[in-house]
Motif scaffolding. Structure first.
Motif, PDB file in Angstrom:
ATOM      1  N   ALA A   1      48.454  57.100  -1.169  1.00 21.81           N
ATOM      2  CA  ALA A   1      48.585  57.125   0.283  1.00 21.81           C
ATOM      3  C   ALA A   1      47.445  56.361   0.949  1.00 21.81           C
ATOM      4  O   ALA A   1      47.661  55.509   1.811  1.00 21.81           O
ATOM      5  N   THR A   2      46.210  56.659   0.532  1.00 16.43           N
ATOM      6  CA  THR A   2      45.070  56.020   1.206  1.00 16.43           C
ATOM      7  C   THR A   2      45.019  54.526   0.944  1.00 16.43           C
ATOM      8  O   THR A   2      44.607  53.758   1.825  1.00 16.43           O
ATOM      9  N   SER A   3      45.443  54.064  -0.222  1.00 13.39           N
ATOM     10  CA  SER A   3      45.334  52.623  -0.461  1.00 13.39           C
ATOM     11  C   SER A   3      46.288  51.845   0.428  1.00 13.39           C
ATOM     12  O   SER A   3      45.945  50.749   0.886  1.00 13.39           O
ATOM     13  N   ILE A   4      47.458  52.411   0.698  1.00 16.48           N
ATOM     14  CA  ILE A   4      48.372  51.720   1.597  1.00 16.48           C
ATOM     15  C   ILE A   4      47.767  51.629   2.995  1.00 16.48           C
ATOM     16  O   ILE A   4      47.813  50.581   3.658  1.00 16.48           O
ATOM     17  N   ILE A   5      47.163  52.724   3.439  1.00 17.28           N
ATOM     18  CA  ILE A   5      46.552  52.729   4.764  1.00 17.28           C
ATOM     19  C   ILE A   5      45.339  51.805   4.806  1.00 17.28           C
ATOM     20  O   ILE A   5      45.135  51.071   5.785  1.00 17.28           O
ATOM     21  N   ASP A   6      44.520  51.836   3.750  1.00 19.38           N
ATOM     22  CA  ASP A   6      43.346  50.965   3.719  1.00 19.38           C
ATOM     23  C   ASP A   6      43.756  49.494   3.730  1.00 19.38           C
ATOM     24  O   ASP A   6      43.115  48.660   4.369  1.00 19.38           O
ATOM     25  N   ALA A   7      44.828  49.178   3.006  1.00 18.35           N
ATOM     26  CA  ALA A   7      45.287  47.788   2.987  1.00 18.35           C
ATOM     27  C   ALA A   7      45.689  47.356   4.393  1.00 18.35           C
ATOM     28  O   ALA A   7      45.434  46.217   4.813  1.00 18.35           O
ATOM     29  N   ALA A   8      46.309  48.281   5.130  1.00 15.91           N
ATOM     30  CA  ALA A   8      46.681  47.969   6.508  1.00 15.91           C
ATOM     31  C   ALA A   8      45.438  47.700   7.345  1.00 15.91           C
ATOM     32  O   ALA A   8      45.411  46.784   8.171  1.00 15.91           O
ATOM     33  N   ALA A   9      44.401  48.497   7.120  1.00 13.25           N
ATOM     34  CA  ALA A   9      43.164  48.296   7.879  1.00 13.25           C
ATOM     35  C   ALA A   9      42.550  46.934   7.588  1.00 13.25           C
ATOM     36  O   ALA A   9      42.004  46.278   8.482  1.00 13.25           O
ATOM     37  N   LEU A  10      42.626  46.518   6.341  1.00 14.05           N
ATOM     38  CA  LEU A  10      42.095  45.195   5.984  1.00 14.05           C
ATOM     39  C   LEU A  10      42.829  44.101   6.744  1.00 14.05           C
ATOM     40  O   LEU A  10      42.227  43.156   7.252  1.00 14.05           O
ATOM     41  N   SER A  11      44.157  44.249   6.830  1.00 15.09           N
ATOM     42  CA  SER A  11      44.924  43.257   7.577  1.00 15.09           C
ATOM     43  C   SER A  11      44.526  43.269   9.036  1.00 15.09           C
ATOM     44  O   SER A  11      44.446  42.229   9.678  1.00 15.09           O
ATOM     45  N   PHE A  12      44.285  44.465   9.547  1.00 15.90           N
ATOM     46  CA  PHE A  12      43.903  44.600  10.942  1.00 15.90           C
ATOM     47  C   PHE A  12      42.651  43.802  11.257  1.00 15.90           C
ATOM     48  O   PHE A  12      42.514  43.209  12.322  1.00 15.90           O
TER      49      PHE A  12
END
Lengths: 334, 331, 310
Positions: free
Chosen positions: C237-248
């Motif tokens: 779960a957290t890696s998907i969210i973290d990946a989104a943050a990186l894109s952000f």
């Protein structure tokens, strides 16, 4: 206790040293080499070569590292190339640091003040709708990306509640004392300035507080549930003590141990969350500087701010560990 | 009227998704002032649950308690939470099995003693501390004043249990319940603690309910003994009668299974055959029937009722062990 | 003594220390999980998303990278394709069918999560087992490294690693997100190994002459499985969210021909004022799948908690 503190402080120094090594290595690993890291996109091949020689990059790596350390210790981190071009990185940090600190304090206060009582209540009412609802809510809170939540708060609630959605304070000529806008307003008795600053803090603090709140809530609930089953609580009940005293002296005193550790960890996590939240709300703090720094590859800024962030995190955790030793006599009297 | 009259005490546990489990099944017994009564049985027979039910310490959700527990004329089961809290610690004391986990690890021993005194006798902290040091001394803890500011993990197992006894007896309750107080301790310490208990209740005139699985403890301490099996009392007798002439096959089996020092070499041990898992419900007959050497057909058809067989002895059995020629009993 | 006899003896020893009541931890955990609404709901979400990811190429109405509606994108007027027949959710900034991108995005998003977790797990497994099984100076050294990695807040570290790459792509994102998970797994496994080193079943196996490698792999690791599985679902779960943050932050994968929800969400932030749906839909999907994994992870943790055993 004193020996324990000294031991931990030495450990801290060790970690900071290794961190400096890591940051140094990171800097050199950045695309383009350290010279272009300092020069940014504007560096040409000649200027880069000149800077490399000037920085002594042709010298053995140990010498470079020690020079880096020397510069760091004397506070020379160079100038920003992207976030606030030309400004000294240290100045940028000093300017922006109070903002982030103020935001973080509000966020962690919200998380603790709401999270701990809620966690205790959920534990006491285990299995009821209240418990299930709050646990469910906390799970959702962790599943929502922080920057998205910040967006939603900004777009949806800001206009509805008449709250500002960008910046830190409207230009109203407030007097600055400490750099903490709310505090300044209170100290100088400029109530409208303090209130204005508070309004700007409100939404970003809520966005930032969501994950710490969810975690603190879950840990408090779990800790209280564990402690409630312990034999010594049963002994306290068998003594006929009032429910209030049992709760305060026997349940909460013991349940707070893991909660305090968690609060410390969450303070560290706040730094990362602040990067995202400040960017969304254009809140002029260290987080925004980091976000812009990443975006614009402003390596001088990144270098210093990451270093500082890591040190703060380590120091906070040290303080948490020390306070743990204060609270739990089993660690103290070893 | 006895100090404590337990009548038809029943405790049912309800867990989600499972059948309700009757841990204590219409248990009745009396305790006279100053008397020591034993509740004996193996693990899971309901003796601990009985004591928790008397003190009102069972969880409110999941446990259904019925019957009456008359303490000095008042039914404890009908009291409000506040009324119970007034009685607990002051009129009723309890000592638990594991001394380390029964003490709050993060507050000093002294405070754990004084809080009972402050609560029920209204003493100030200073006065209570003086009293606490005296109490610790009475239970045989050396250098009590230093101990007051120490923490549970700094004391040995025996000292912790002494401290717990001091806490339980601090307000001189009329009744003390001790739930396996020595089981978690070394054998040598066990003897010390039991001696201490015996002296204290004698000096204070406190009635004692001793819960244990160890017949040796019973022999040394109790005036009267109730033997529990699968949540019901199957035999009640005065101590010397129980040991000299156990009538219930279970009691008889327990005594016979104790290894004797004077037994000839090579003689096999005599455990009770089967295990608690072989029990049948009391509603179907006698719970002990599958394991009973005296079993008859009627034992699996008709539930045995508790009968008075004279001399204050109670027995629940269709086919009890017949009295033998009186023997020497080595207590 | 035949090897077969030894093997049988060790196996039965391990089993007998698993539980007194004859039911293994896994079996009793499964019994409780089956009845837990949280677990069932979370699993349902995960299975639903996996199914969508698998059949997406067939059910998506259009090719997610085809800019069919490009002519309807008018940058000057800040206009993107409206929902229309054949395109139920309209188009994105490049004129691609939004619904198709959402559906097919399930694939890449799940891939990011799974690979990031696997890499983090593998790294943590290696380090943690090394430290825990050998102890001594190996332990100290490894744990020093782990402690330093843990001394930087996770997301910040991910940002830092992401920034190391001049030209980020899918692999760099996965790498950044997975490396920060390594210390967590390492800590977990080391703790479990250390706790078991003194336990009876390990001592028994050692005294029977079982080789150290076999002890680690066949006797210690299986007992560590529970917490590892729990942590893995949460890390997914957290890696998907973290990946989104990186894109952000602009550190994500700029190549968006193959859609990924985090990338879509991050990329929509510039136009969120005018076209909120471009952010809300991928965000909703991320929240749903993160919730699914978190629910499963939490219920697994409760089920495997030895204190809850019957």
């Amino acid at each position: 206790m004193l020996r324990y503190t000294v031991r931990r402080l030495i450990q801290l120094l060790g970690v900071v040293l290794v961190l400096s090594l890591l940051v140094f290595a990171w800097l050199r690993a950045l695309p383009g080499g350290p010279a272009s890291a300092l020069l940014g996109d504007r560096g040409t091949d000649e200027s880069r070569a000149a800077l490399e020689q000037q920085l002594g990059l042709d010298q053995p790596i140990f010498v470079q590292y020690f020079k880096f350390l020397g510069r760091a210790v004397t506070g020379n981190f160079g100038n920003s190339t992207g976030v606030q071009p030309g400004d000294s990185v240290v100045d940028i940090f000093v300017q922006r640091f109070p903002a982030t600190l103020e935001l973080s304090i509000f966020a962690i206060v919200i998380a603790v003040v709401v999270g701990i009582p809620l966690g205790y209540l959920a534990a006491k009412r285990r299995g009821t709708w209240f418990d299930n609802l709050s646990v469910g809510g906390s799970l959702i809170g962790v599943a929502v990306p922080v920057f998205f939540l910040a967006f939603v708060l900004k777009e949806v609630l800001a206009s509805k509640l008449g709250l500002p959605s960008v910046g830190r304070q409207d230009a109203i000529g407030a007097t600055r004392v400490t750099g903490f806008f709310v505090l300044d307003g209170l100290l100088t008795q400029e109530w409208d300035a303090a209130w204005n600053a508070l309004k700007h803090l409100f939404l970003p603090a809520i966005a930032l507080a969501t994950i710490p709140f969810a975690v603190i809530f879950r840990i408090t609930r779990a800790a209280v549930l564990d402690v409630m089953d312990e034999d010594y609580v049963r002994t306290a009940e068998a003594k006929g003590l009032t429910a209030q005293l049992v709760r305060r002296r026997h349940v909460l005193r013991n349940a707070m141990l893991p909660v305090v550790t968690t609060i410390g960890l969450q303070i560290g996590a706040l730094l990362a969350g602040a990067v995202l939240t400040e960017k969304v709300f254009a809140f002029p703090g260290v987080g925004e500087a980091l976000a812009l720094g990443f975006e614009r590859r402003d390596y001088p800024v990144l270098q210093m701010l990451i270093m500082v962030a890591a040190i703060v995190y380590v120091v906070v955790n040290l303080l948490v560990d020390l306070s743990y030793a204060l609270i739990d006599p089993r660690i103290r009297t070893r | 009227m006895a100090l404590l009259e337990v009548r038809d005490l029943t405790v049912e546990f309800h867990r989600k998704g499972e059948e309700p489990f009757t841990a204590v099944d219409r248990v009745s017994f009396d305790v006279e002032p100053g008397q020591t009564v034993g509740l004996v049985g193996e693990s899971g027979c309901g003796k601990s649950v009985t004591s928790l039910a008397i003190m009102g310490l069972l969880p409110k959700r999941g446990a259904k308690v019925s019957g009456t527990v008359n303490f000095e004329g008042t039914d404890l089961l009908r009291l409000s939470d506040k009324q119970l809290r007034d009685k607990r610690g002051r009129d009723l004391g309890m000592v638990f099995q594991d001394p380390l986990s029964s003490l709050n690890p993060v507050i000093p021993i002294g405070l754990q003693v004084t809080e009972v005194l402050e609560r029920h006798q209204g003493l100030s902290r200073k006065a209570a501390m003086v009293e606490a040091a005296d109490l610790l001394d009475k239970v045989g803890i050396p250098d009590p004043n230093r101990r007051l500011s120490e923490y549970p993990h700094q004391l040995s197992g025996g000292m912790r249990q002494r401290a717990l006894i001091a806490i339980a007896l601090a307000c001189k309750p009329r009744l003390l319940i001790a739930d396996e107080p020595t089981t978690a301790l070394d054998v040598t310490i066990q003897a010390q603690i039991l001696t201490l208990l015996r002296e204290l209740v004698r000096d204070l005139g406190t009635a004692l309910v001793m819960i244990t699985h160890d017949l040796g403890v019973v022999a040394g301490l109790c005036d009267e003994v109730n033997v529990l099996y699968a949540g019901r009392v199957v035999e009640k007798a005065q101590r010397h009668e129980l040991f000299a002439q156990p009538r219930h096959p279970y009691t008889h089996g327990l005594l016979a299974s104790i290894p004797r020092l004077d037994a000839p070499r090579g003689e096999r041990l005599n455990p009770i055959r089967g295990s608690v898992a072989d029990n049948i419900p009391w509603t179907s007959g006698c719970a002990f029937a599958p394991r009973c050497p005296n079993v008859l057909d009627v034992c699996t058809e008709v539930t045995p009722v508790q009968e008075d067989i004279g001399g204050g002895r109670l027995l629940r059995c269709h086919n009890p062990v017949q009295p033998e020629v009186p023997q020497e009993v080595s207590a | 003594m035949a090897i077969g006899t030894k093997k049988e003896r060790i196996d039965s020893l391990a089993e007998s220390t698993a539980d007194d009541s004859g039911v293994s931890l896994a079996a009793s955990a499964w019994k409780r999980l089956r009845r837990s609404p949280v677990f069932l709901f979370g699993s349902f979400i995960i299975v639903a998303f996996i199914i969508i990811a698998v059949i997406a190429p067939w059910i998506a109405p259009h090719d997610p990278s085809a800019r069919d509606l490009a002519d309807q994108v008018i940058k000057a007027r800040n206009q993107i394709p409206e929902p229309q027949p054949g395109h139920p959710l309209g188009g994105d900034l490049q004129g691609r069918d939004f619904l198709s991108r959402l559906l097919v995005g399930a694939q890449q998003t799940l891939l990011v999560g799974v690979f990031a977790t696997l890499i983090g797990l593998a790294g943590g497994l290696a380090l943690g087992t090394l430290a825990g099984a050998f102890g001594g100076w190996v332990d100290s050294l490894v744990m020093r490294i782990v402690d330093v990695m843990l001394s930087i807040p996770q997301l910040l570290l991910a940002f830092g690693i992401g920034a190391l790459f001049a030209k980020p792509n899918l692999f760099t994102v996965i790498l950044a997100v997975s490396i920060v998970q390594i210390p967590v797994f390492a800590r977990l496994l080391r703790g479990s190994m250390l706790a078991q080193r003194g336990s009876d079943h390990v001592l028994a196996a050692t005294s029977l002459g079982v080789k150290p490698g076999a002890i680690v792999f066949r006797h210690m690791l299986p007992n560590s499985l529970g917490p590892v599985i729990v942590q893995s679902t949460l890390v997914l779960a957290t890696s998907i969210i973290d990946a989104a943050a990186l894109s952000f932050l602009g550190l994500g994968n700029p190549d968006d021909r193959v859609p990924e929800w985090g990338q879509m969400l991050g990329g929509a932030q510039t136009v969120i004022d005018t076209h909120p749906q471009l952010a809300f839909w991928p965000a909703g999907c991320i929240i749903a799948i993160a919730l699914g994994f978190t629910l499963v992870g939490e219920s697994l943790r409760d089920a495997l908690d030895p204190k809850n055993r019957r």
